[in-house]
Enzyme design. Structure first.
Site, PDB file in Angstrom:
ATOM      1  N   CYS A   1       0.889  -1.080   0.066  1.00 38.43           N
ATOM      2  CA  CYS A   1      -0.103  -0.055   0.053  1.00 38.43           C
ATOM      3  C   CYS A   1       0.955   1.123  -0.045  1.00 38.43           C
ATOM      4  O   CYS A   1       1.555   1.645  -1.081  1.00 38.43           O
ATOM      5  CB  CYS A   1      -1.081  -0.050   1.289  1.00 38.43           C
ATOM      6  SG  CYS A   1      -2.373   0.886   1.114  1.00 38.43           S
TER       7      CYS A   1
ATOM      8  N   GLU B   1      -0.976  -8.688   4.728  1.00 38.68           N
ATOM      9  CA  GLU B   1      -0.828  -8.706   6.338  1.00 38.68           C
ATOM     10  C   GLU B   1      -1.990  -8.664   7.223  1.00 38.68           C
ATOM     11  O   GLU B   1      -1.969  -8.967   8.318  1.00 38.68           O
ATOM     12  CB  GLU B   1       0.304  -7.817   6.912  1.00 38.68           C
ATOM     13  CG  GLU B   1      -0.253  -6.339   7.146  1.00 38.68           C
ATOM     14  CD  GLU B   1      -0.668  -5.472   5.892  1.00 38.68           C
ATOM     15  OE1 GLU B   1      -0.432  -6.100   4.879  1.00 38.68           O
ATOM     16  OE2 GLU B   1      -0.832  -4.505   5.933  1.00 38.68           O
TER      17      GLU B   1
ATOM     18  N   HIS C   1      -3.736  -5.648   1.215  1.00 34.32           N
ATOM     19  CA  HIS C   1      -2.877  -5.665   2.565  1.00 34.32           C
ATOM     20  C   HIS C   1      -2.826  -7.224   2.647  1.00 34.32           C
ATOM     21  O   HIS C   1      -3.653  -7.616   3.408  1.00 34.32           O
ATOM     22  CB  HIS C   1      -3.527  -5.074   3.661  1.00 34.32           C
ATOM     23  CG  HIS C   1      -3.479  -3.530   3.515  1.00 34.32           C
ATOM     24  ND1 HIS C   1      -2.270  -3.031   3.998  1.00 34.32           N
ATOM     25  CD2 HIS C   1      -4.084  -2.539   2.805  1.00 34.32           C
ATOM     26  CE1 HIS C   1      -2.593  -1.868   3.920  1.00 34.32           C
ATOM     27  NE2 HIS C   1      -3.733  -1.400   3.014  1.00 34.32           N
TER      28      HIS C   1
END
Lengths: 78, 247
Positions: B104, B222, B220
């Site tokens: 990002c 994560e 994302h």
């Protein structure tokens, strides 16, 4: 001495903010508008004795304030 | 959407392993803790924090540039971070073949640093988009292409400026050199403008460098790593590919 630097998206790159403003203005009766483009204006003040001030400001605009991938810039001495 | 078991993922990356990953924290980074957590909990990898004012990286195998709003996204997203002291060291690290993952805002920093081509612009629909998307793996030779080949990943995006832009010649280079990693897609992997949330050219959600060692992506991974949070655990495969890119 002061310089004005205007940075905006290249003509071929969609400007969503400009488009939103244009659409709203069109709805308000300004239908003759063909397009609206938004730019960012920087005002840079330099020491009056700064050497090669024009080149310095050009460099700042080219290397930092504008992204050559998507933007163009204009420099004007005020 | 498969849920990898701990056993299937951890052996290669035991806590006693020697992997050293640096995670750069900028003022305004806000996905850094998620990266620390997933690396430690799922992969047993300790990640070392690196502050943006540092001028040198410690001895590392890889670097993560996390998501967030570095320096308030002033000037342009990622632009000020790209000129922070630590990025000189990150550029030198990349020049020596180092592996970097930019998520990002980290992707935005990579393009503003010219470590990856293109730029990330305001979403075409003017909205900050926070939703799950599906991603199809593009064709290419990098470790990411191989690890994610044929996979459709479901990952969250959360960005206002994620519209990948590059001119026609630049896009052709990315296509010809197999540098497109992920494209926004339908749940079955179809790609097209109708599955593109932000107006990115060629539905691009992530790209790799020419040497395949630097990955930048808007989604994302994560945030999609734990069944307890619901949603998806497809981020684990992306992060595992990152880990395998330098092991």
């Amino acid at each position: 001495m002061t310089y004005e630097i205007i940075v905006q998206l290249k003509a071929e790159v969609l400007d969503p903010e400009g488009r939103a403003i244009q659409e709203t203005l069109a709805r308000l009766g300004f239908g003759a508008l063909k397009s609206v483009n938004v730019a960012k204006r920087y005002s840079i003040e330099l020491d009056a004795k700064a050497p090669q001030a024009d080149e310095l400001v050009q460099r700042i605009a080219r290397e930092y304030l504008a992204n050559p991938v998507s933007e163009t810039f204009q420099v004007r001495k005020l | 959407m498969s849920v990898p078991t701990a056993a299937s993922l951890t052996p290669k990356f035991s806590p006693s392993g020697k992997l050293r990953i640096g995670l750069v924290q900028f003022p305004g980074s806000n996905c850094d803790q998620d990266c620390f957590d997933v690396m430690a909990r799922h992969f047993g990898v300790k990640v070392a924090p690196v502050w943006h004012t540092q001028t040198e990286l410690p001895a590392l195998d890889a670097v993560i540039l996390p998501g967030g709003f570095s320096y308030g996204d002033y000037l342009r997203s990622g632009a000020l971070a790209a000129h922070s002291p630590i990025m000189i060291a990150v550029k030198a690290f990349v020049a020596k073949g180092g592996a970097v993952l930019g998520i990002c805002n980290g992707f935005q920093i990579l393009t503003e640093s010219h470590l990856l081509p293109g730029a990330l612009l305001r979403n075409s629909n003017r909205q900050f988009i926070c939703e799950y998307v599906h991603l199809a793996t593009a064709s290419g030779q990098s470790v990411y292409h191989q690890a994610l080949a044929g996979k459709i990943s479901r990952l969250p995006i959360a960005h206002g400026e994620g519209r990948f832009y590059i001119d026609v010649d630049g896009l052709k280079r990315l296509q010809d050199q197999g540098q497109i990693a992920l494209r926004y897609a339908s749940p079955t992997g179809l790609t097209g403008p109708e599955f593109n949330p932000n107006g990115a050219v060629d539905q691009i959600a992530g790209i790799v460098s020419a040497n395949g060692r630097v990955l930048g992506l808007m989604p994302h991974p994560e945030r999609a790593t734990d069944t307890l949070l619901g949603g998806s655990t497809d981020g684990l495969a992306v992060l595992e590919a990152f880990l395998s890119s330098f092991t």
